[in-house]
Design an enzyme around this catalytic site. Structure first.
Site, PDB file in Angstrom:
ATOM      1  CD  GLU C 105      -3.086  -0.967   2.372  1.00 56.30           C
ATOM      2  OE1 GLU C 105      -4.240  -0.920   1.795  1.00 56.30           O
ATOM      3  OE2 GLU C 105      -2.520  -0.980   3.418  1.00 56.30           O
ATOM      4  CG  HIS C 124      -2.457   3.177   5.975  1.00 57.56           C
ATOM      5  ND1 HIS C 124      -3.624   3.209   6.149  1.00 57.56           N
ATOM      6  CD2 HIS C 124      -2.141   1.620   5.976  1.00 57.56           C
ATOM      7  CE1 HIS C 124      -4.264   1.946   6.030  1.00 57.56           C
ATOM      8  NE2 HIS C 124      -3.439   1.034   5.867  1.00 57.56           N
ATOM      9  CG  HIS C 126      -5.086  -1.042   9.800  1.00 55.62           C
ATOM     10  ND1 HIS C 126      -4.479  -2.680   9.772  1.00 55.62           N
ATOM     11  CD2 HIS C 126      -4.850  -0.650   8.841  1.00 55.62           C
ATOM     12  CE1 HIS C 126      -3.858  -2.757   8.547  1.00 55.62           C
ATOM     13  NE2 HIS C 126      -4.345  -1.557   7.937  1.00 55.62           N
ATOM     14  CG  HIS C 194      -7.968  -0.499   5.147  1.00 50.77           C
ATOM     15  ND1 HIS C 194      -7.521  -0.604   4.120  1.00 50.77           N
ATOM     16  CD2 HIS C 194      -6.787  -0.366   5.922  1.00 50.77           C
ATOM     17  CE1 HIS C 194      -6.191  -0.869   3.858  1.00 50.77           C
ATOM     18  NE2 HIS C 194      -6.090  -0.554   5.129  1.00 50.77           N
TER      19      HIS C 194
END
Lengths: 266, 266, 266, 266
Positions: C105, C124, C126, C194
């Protein structure tokens, strides 16, 4: 007495332990060192698992004299060592005080031992999971088999009924007796605006019940928020588990290892 | 000054020789090393218990000059040592700045000391349990006796009323005075969208109140989610506990041991 | 490169670090060791604070070549060392791959740097607090000033609109561009089912925003459960804080100390 | 056998020479030390992440004999070492008991291996996040892609239907078969009032699924409390991820490092 065999561990403990505790005679008549150590471990487990922070306490009935019980001097459970254990009669008078400070609420223990000959371990906690059930009308009931002992119901003791306006503490025998009476023949009673009292046939079971009662309360809170009927452990299932309890030693050995920092995984 | 030369050595020094910090050039006129150390411990406890992370601070009134207070330079509480403690007058001007950076929001402390001669310890936190009560209409009330001091009510201070559109910080004396006025004679005030201010007759009580306020808020949130009426600690019970407070030293000694890593159970 | 000065610490790291990392040349043209170290610290902070577990990543724009960015090889952030940092162009092609595995990603980063010249750090995660806001219609809004940057709104990116049925991963430039477009000029976008992407003018601000976004989400969830209107940080207050941001260095220094285990309180 | 002679020495040995355990008389015919070590690591990971406390267990199918499986003797997972691993046939009889105590509920594993030739790893937990979904009518569904495997549905097994009033334990083959039948071809089944069983093509995937199932349950609980429709991972997305699973090794390597205390960030 707890004697670490490793020189390094001993040096460490010697450096860290309150000096007062190091030289004090922990010996209590008729009580062998292993029984004292068991109570120390119970204190440490309750602290390590977050069931008791600074306030709260755990006791064990004297192993050979049922009219006595053992409990630490007034000290946070995480800090308790063998030298801190004192002996009390069931009126919660110290047998040999030697100037040590005592828990104001020791009557929770003495009065429970008086009314419950089957009980040999008592825990008093403010564990955070149970308080919501102590201040609402929602009954605490078992959602997991490890807390199936709750199937008999969990009374909520209202100190106002026993003592009117108080400072919320079980600070005398009358309040202790009222609480023990509310507990009745059950393993757990909640104390409104305060915490709970948890008993067992021995201190290991009492400790495990205190841990599992808190866990059950937290899970039940979430389940109730999800909504709809809850499929609780039934009284019949609970009764069957009362007759066929699992072996609590697996939990005790793990919790002891973690609390005393001897777990290989630690 | 305490200068760790290696991580491991520093950890050992911290564990075994906490007094080391007292030899630092932290000396403040009329303040003995033990008082400074007490404030350092207060910082560490608030950090260790998750009540303050990077932002937030704790102060103590100068022990011999009531027109002064002591607080760390602008630094996260977990990192504060004796050498970081500064002295301020009640207008929150530094007595001897020596180029050190200062907390923007020190006015929270100075103005509280001005309006509250009974207060000798002030804590400002962003503790996560209380924020929901700072942004809703739901009053924070005591569900457990350890937080019974909340019985007098917990005001929510709205910075907009004092300062209109701000950057949310209590960055001057006027805002500090407005907050202290909202606090009034109470132990805790919430700050909308920000956190709280907690005061006490000494720093130990202020720290304990900050801890118990957060715990109470978390338990009250769960109790409210369960639904139905909440059986709060009554004003009468709270008042009785105000007159008969428990001994806060048991919590302080435990929390200090854990925060300073001297607990045998650690 | 990160070079512990303590012999003992060095021996410890040498014993524990993956052998591969020890000898690898971390040098990246035009990037000094301090910039690499900053990115390593960002990784460790996000891990230590529970914002990223095994999956998720953080990058920094190349300090002298704005058409490049730096990010670790495919590795959990807790394990990242200087030798693991790689260089990518803005199409997310590695500059000097040397056989290392890469984050699938990484397009989240490259496309954000392309569309946002003001952005020099991208995270990024979660993080568990934000997911509920990524799968419901409830907008994430600031309840605490430390997350005031959310006042501009938090878009929820729906990967279905960009890619139909996918494996949920931002596994190519088109998906990355769609996400960056949804982010627009904002600091945070949620990714349905996500996690989120968080950006900042530098990596310290991006990391702090990721931490405070998660904390805000958790507190907002509780506030919403309490019920009634929420008194959010207003757009005007948020805008004022955008113009007068606090100094993020206090949080960074604490979090770095804790993550790198150099805090005296640790 | 691994016999720690001192707490500190043991910790060092555990950290620096984990292979020590491989020299123990753990040898099981046809199983190399690495496979045993993998199962030990699985135990430690489940403990370190709070998925299993004292009760619960993990097994792996024998690598060369599909009619056998490997699992620890009755012991908390945090304490398991290579020497504790035993071999069982699919009726859950021990191959070479040597007086060791066995998990009462080993039938959960044996019967799952019987009915599911695709399964090579089985985990049984009481993880706290999932219990609310095991006692309500609310279906557990995936809110995050890491738990997308839940898209096929999560059956709730009712032990009453298989065994009437029981002590809630899967204490024989009939109950184990009933549970395995309820599980069907799915990765996870909840056990009412008890916990769950989680399976995978190998032990790493089974462990990861147990972790992610618990995390998903916690996030879904919060999302449901926020209210309104939940935008779950769709069956099509889940199926696509089933065909294109990410590489689970990144999580395994991190969790192993943390559980075995080899992470540089630890």
């Amino acid at each position: 007495m707890f004697r670490p065999t490793s020189v390094i561990a001993a040096a460490w403990l010697a450096a860290l332990a309150p000096a007062a505790a190091q030289n004090a005679p922990a010996a209590i008549e008729g009580v062998d060192a292993a029984a004292i150590e068991e109570l120390v471990v119970a204190n440490r487990i309750l602290a390590e698992r977050g069931i008791i922070d600074a306030y709260g306490h755990v006791s064990v009935r004297h192993p050979t004299n049922p009219n006595r019980y053992l409990m630490a001097r007034a000290l946070a459970p995480a800090l308790v060592t063998a030298a801190d254990i004192m002996e009390f009669d069931l009126d919660s008078n110290p047998v040999d005080r030697r100037g040590r400070s005592m828990f104001t609420e020791r009557y929770i223990h003495g009065e429970a031992y008086k009314l419950r000959p089957d009980v040999n371990g008592v825990v008093h906690t403010h564990s955070m999971g149970v308080i919501p059930f102590a201040v609402t009308q929602v009954p605490l009931k078992p959602v997991i088999h490890t807390a199936s002992f709750l199937h008999v119901g969990v009374p909520v003791w209202e100190i106002r009924e026993a003592g009117g306006v108080t400072n919320m503490l079980v600070s005398n025998a009358a309040l202790g007796k009222s609480l023990a009476t509310a507990l009745g023949d059950k393993p757990v009673a909640l104390m409104r605006g305060h915490g709970n009292v948890v008993v067992g046939p021995n201190v290991r079971v009492a400790v495990a019940r205190a841990v599992f009662t808190d866990e059950n309360a937290r899970m039940q809170s979430v389940a109730l928020a999800l909504g709809g009927p809850i499929n609780y452990i039934s009284p019949e299932e609970g009764a069957k588990r009362d007759r066929e309890p699992g072996d609590p030693s697996r939990a005790w050995e793990l919790w002891k290892a973690l609390a005393m920092k001897k777990a290989p995984a630690n």
